[in-house]
Design a protein around this motif. Structure first.
Motif, mmCIF file in Angstrom:
data_model
loop_
_atom_site.group_PDB
_atom_site.id
_atom_site.type_symbol
_atom_site.label_atom_id
_atom_site.label_comp_id
_atom_site.label_asym_id
_atom_site.label_seq_id
_atom_site.Cartn_x
_atom_site.Cartn_y
_atom_site.Cartn_z
ATOM 1 N N LEU A 1 0.819 -1.212 0.000
ATOM 2 C CA LEU A 1 0.000 0.000 0.000
ATOM 3 C C LEU A 1 0.852 1.260 0.000
ATOM 4 O O LEU A 1 0.533 2.254 -0.666
ATOM 5 N N ASN A 2 1.934 1.265 0.755
ATOM 6 C CA ASN A 2 2.800 2.447 0.828
ATOM 7 C C ASN A 2 3.366 2.814 -0.539
ATOM 8 O O ASN A 2 3.410 3.984 -0.926
ATOM 9 N N VAL A 3 3.824 1.798 -1.279
ATOM 10 C CA VAL A 3 4.381 2.039 -2.611
ATOM 11 C C VAL A 3 3.305 2.580 -3.545
ATOM 12 O O VAL A 3 3.546 3.501 -4.337
ATOM 13 N N ALA A 4 2.087 2.021 -3.452
ATOM 14 C CA ALA A 4 0.986 2.447 -4.320
ATOM 15 C C ALA A 4 0.609 3.903 -4.063
ATOM 16 O O ALA A 4 0.459 4.700 -4.999
ATOM 17 N N VAL A 5 0.475 4.270 -2.789
ATOM 18 C CA VAL A 5 0.099 5.649 -2.442
ATOM 19 C C VAL A 5 1.180 6.625 -2.884
ATOM 20 O O VAL A 5 0.877 7.699 -3.442
ATOM 21 N N ASP A 6 2.431 6.290 -2.655
ATOM 22 C CA ASP A 6 3.527 7.173 -3.046
ATOM 23 C C ASP A 6 3.560 7.366 -4.567
ATOM 24 O O ASP A 6 3.774 8.479 -5.062
ATOM 25 N N ALA A 7 3.317 6.297 -5.314
ATOM 26 C CA ALA A 7 3.324 6.388 -6.781
ATOM 27 C C ALA A 7 2.187 7.265 -7.283
ATOM 28 O O ALA A 7 2.363 8.076 -8.212
ATOM 29 N N ILE A 8 1.009 7.121 -6.686
ATOM 30 C CA ILE A 8 -0.141 7.936 -7.109
ATOM 31 C C ILE A 8 0.096 9.401 -6.803
ATOM 32 O O ILE A 8 -0.193 10.285 -7.625
ATOM 33 N N GLN A 9 0.613 9.686 -5.631
ATOM 34 C CA GLN A 9 0.871 11.082 -5.256
ATOM 35 C C GLN A 9 1.848 11.748 -6.220
ATOM 36 O O GLN A 9 1.664 12.910 -6.598
ATOM 37 N N LYS A 10 2.888 11.041 -6.617
ATOM 38 C CA LYS A 10 3.856 11.608 -7.554
ATOM 39 C C LYS A 10 3.221 11.829 -8.928
ATOM 40 O O LYS A 10 3.485 12.834 -9.593
ATOM 41 N N ALA A 11 2.383 10.889 -9.364
ATOM 42 C CA ALA A 11 1.761 11.007 -10.679
ATOM 43 C C ALA A 11 0.734 12.134 -10.732
ATOM 44 O O ALA A 11 0.494 12.711 -11.796
ATOM 45 N N MET A 12 0.137 12.472 -9.591
ATOM 46 C CA MET A 12 -0.912 13.497 -9.555
ATOM 47 C C MET A 12 -0.365 14.911 -9.509
ATOM 48 O O MET A 12 -1.127 15.881 -9.598
ATOM 49 N N ALA A 13 0.945 15.054 -9.371
ATOM 50 C CA ALA A 13 1.534 16.382 -9.179
ATOM 51 C C ALA A 13 1.170 17.354 -10.295
ATOM 52 O O ALA A 13 0.988 18.552 -10.068
ATOM 53 N N GLY A 14 1.041 16.865 -11.515
ATOM 54 C CA GLY A 14 0.741 17.759 -12.636
ATOM 55 C C GLY A 14 -0.661 17.591 -13.179
ATOM 56 O O GLY A 14 -0.914 17.932 -14.344
ATOM 57 N N PHE A 15 -1.586 17.099 -12.367
ATOM 58 C CA PHE A 15 -2.939 16.845 -12.859
ATOM 59 C C PHE A 15 -3.634 18.132 -13.312
ATOM 60 O O PHE A 15 -4.234 18.183 -14.377
ATOM 61 N N ALA A 16 -3.589 19.171 -12.491
ATOM 62 C CA ALA A 16 -4.203 20.454 -12.851
ATOM 63 C C ALA A 16 -3.210 21.562 -12.537
ATOM 64 O O ALA A 16 -3.324 22.237 -11.508
ATOM 65 N N PRO A 17 -2.220 21.778 -13.394
ATOM 66 C CA PRO A 17 -1.163 22.752 -13.102
ATOM 67 C C PRO A 17 -1.669 24.175 -12.927
ATOM 68 O O PRO A 17 -1.076 24.964 -12.191
ATOM 69 N N ASP A 18 -2.768 24.524 -13.581
ATOM 70 C CA ASP A 18 -3.293 25.879 -13.459
ATOM 71 C C ASP A 18 -3.927 26.143 -12.096
ATOM 72 O O ASP A 18 -4.188 27.292 -11.734
ATOM 73 N N LEU A 19 -4.170 25.070 -11.318
ATOM 74 C CA LEU A 19 -4.763 25.235 -9.995
ATOM 75 C C LEU A 19 -3.783 24.903 -8.874
ATOM 76 O O LEU A 19 -4.110 25.053 -7.704
ATOM 77 N N SER A 20 -2.602 24.441 -9.216
ATOM 78 C CA SER A 20 -1.660 23.945 -8.217
ATOM 79 C C SER A 20 -1.081 25.044 -7.330
ATOM 80 O O SER A 20 -0.514 24.756 -6.278
ATOM 81 N N ALA A 21 -1.229 26.304 -7.720
ATOM 82 C CA ALA A 21 -0.656 27.394 -6.928
ATOM 83 C C ALA A 21 -1.377 27.575 -5.598
ATOM 84 O O ALA A 21 -0.790 28.064 -4.626
ATOM 85 N N LYS A 22 -2.644 27.183 -5.526
ATOM 86 C CA LYS A 22 -3.417 27.348 -4.294
ATOM 87 C C LYS A 22 -3.291 26.107 -3.430
ATOM 88 O O LYS A 22 -3.511 24.988 -3.886
ATOM 89 N N SER A 23 -2.983 26.310 -2.159
ATOM 90 C CA SER A 23 -2.785 25.178 -1.251
ATOM 91 C C SER A 23 -4.052 24.364 -1.056
ATOM 92 O O SER A 23 -4.002 23.145 -0.846
ATOM 93 N N LEU A 24 -5.203 25.019 -1.110
ATOM 94 C CA LEU A 24 -6.466 24.307 -0.903
ATOM 95 C C LEU A 24 -6.815 23.401 -2.074
ATOM 96 O O LEU A 24 -7.665 22.514 -1.949
ATOM 97 N N ASN A 25 -6.193 23.628 -3.218
ATOM 98 C CA ASN A 25 -6.518 22.857 -4.414
ATOM 99 C C ASN A 25 -5.533 21.720 -4.678
ATOM 100 O O ASN A 25 -5.484 21.185 -5.782
ATOM 101 N N GLN A 26 -4.742 21.352 -3.669
ATOM 102 C CA GLN A 26 -3.760 20.298 -3.867
ATOM 103 C C GLN A 26 -4.453 18.931 -3.911
ATOM 104 O O GLN A 26 -5.386 18.674 -3.156
ATOM 105 N N PRO A 27 -3.997 18.043 -4.797
ATOM 106 C CA PRO A 27 -4.574 16.690 -4.852
ATOM 107 C C PRO A 27 -4.233 15.911 -3.594
ATOM 108 O O PRO A 27 -3.287 16.237 -2.868
ATOM 109 N N ALA A 28 -5.006 14.854 -3.328
ATOM 110 C CA ALA A 28 -4.782 14.069 -2.112
ATOM 111 C C ALA A 28 -5.148 12.614 -2.367
ATOM 112 O O ALA A 28 -5.967 12.304 -3.235
ATOM 113 N N VAL A 29 -4.500 11.740 -1.600
ATOM 114 C CA VAL A 29 -4.791 10.305 -1.662
ATOM 115 C C VAL A 29 -5.226 9.859 -0.273
ATOM 116 O O VAL A 29 -4.532 10.103 0.712
ATOM 117 N N VAL A 30 -6.394 9.224 -0.199
ATOM 118 C CA VAL A 30 -6.952 8.806 1.085
ATOM 119 C C VAL A 30 -7.312 7.326 0.998
ATOM 120 O O VAL A 30 -8.015 6.903 0.075
#
Length: 255
Positions: free
Chosen positions: A177-206
């Motif tokens: 599970l740890n490897v899976a979550v870490d991989a998803i978080q890294k892949a999501m970094a550029g999902f919505a670059p135009d919104l990434s400047a706001k801290s509230l709009n950061q992607p999350a894995v739960v």
């Protein structure tokens, strides 16, 4: 005899002609003003001003009718018509008019916003003095009375940039599970670059829970406003699945 009848009906005929002329003028003025002001002021305010002028011309027309005819009988007809209109529900029209003015002043939403109004979701296509028109993801139009809109809860997704979406990915409990979550978080970094400047709009894995041999991973991210979130949700799901596979994990519980 016929002359006497005509003389008696003349005030009423004059009133009808003046009324028709007033309606025609109101429609023409409203149309011209709405189109002339659409570019400098926007469609919402231009239509508001056009509707307001049409209402003013209507009131002026009634005054002209009363001043011109001077007939007590005509006044009785007008009072009767107004009373009958309220009896069949014109108080709702007055309520919608007041609600429309409130919406224009308060700027709760405007044309182009993505909203939920009176339990209906869609893009605001138009706001008039009486109605709000929503365009749905299916291309339909929903007409909502302004009084109904202001009496309920209004959600304006366009008030702030970004609209939250989420997808769930099942991961077999025999995978890391740890490897899976870490991989998803890294892949999501550029999902919505135009919104990434706001801290509230950061992607999350739960990771919510484990069910029937699977971890349930919920992937959350923000997207820019649009009527149909389906394509972005599909992209988010594929991004998470591919990220898991690229680190050598399997989504097959029997693998």
């Amino acid at each position: 005899m016929s002359t006497t009848v005509f003389d008696a009906l003349r005030p009423f005929l004059n009133a009808i002609l003046i009324g028709l002329g007033g309606i025609l003028i109101a429609l023409i003025v409203s149309w011209i003003v709405s189109h002339l002001l659409a570019r400098p002021m926007g469609k919402v305010w231009s239509r508001f001003i056009g509707s307001f002028l049409a209402l003013a011309i209507g009131i002026w027309t009634v005054k002209v009718i009363l001043d011109t005819t001077g007939a007590a009988g005509l006044l009785v007809v007008i009072v009767t018509a107004i009373t009958g209109a309220f009896a069949i529900g014109s108080e709702r029209i007055a309520g919608d008019l007041l609600a429309g003015v409130s919406l224009f002043v308060g700027r709760t939403y405007s044309a182009g916003d993505y909203v939920v109004i009176a339990g209906k979701e869609g893009r605001v296509a138009n706001v008039s003095l009486f109605l709000t028109t929503l365009e749905t993801v299916n291309g339909d139009e929903i007409y909502i009375r302004n009084a109904e809109a202001t009496n309920g809860t209004i959600i304006n997704y366009s008030a702030h940039p970004g609209h939250l979406i989420s997808v769930k990915v099942p991961l077999p409990i025999n995978q890391d599970l740890n490897v899976a979550v870490d991989a998803i978080q890294k892949a999501m970094a550029g999902f919505a670059p135009d919104l990434s400047a706001k801290s509230l709009n950061q992607p999350a894995v739960v990771v919510q829970t484990a069910e029937e041999g699977y971890f349930i991973i919920e992937v959350r991210a923000y997207m820019t406003d649009r009527l149909d979130a389906g394509p972005e949700m599909t992209r988010l799901f594929l991004l998470a699945v591919n990220a898991i596979k690229e680190v050598g994990l399997s989504l097959d519980a029997n693998a």
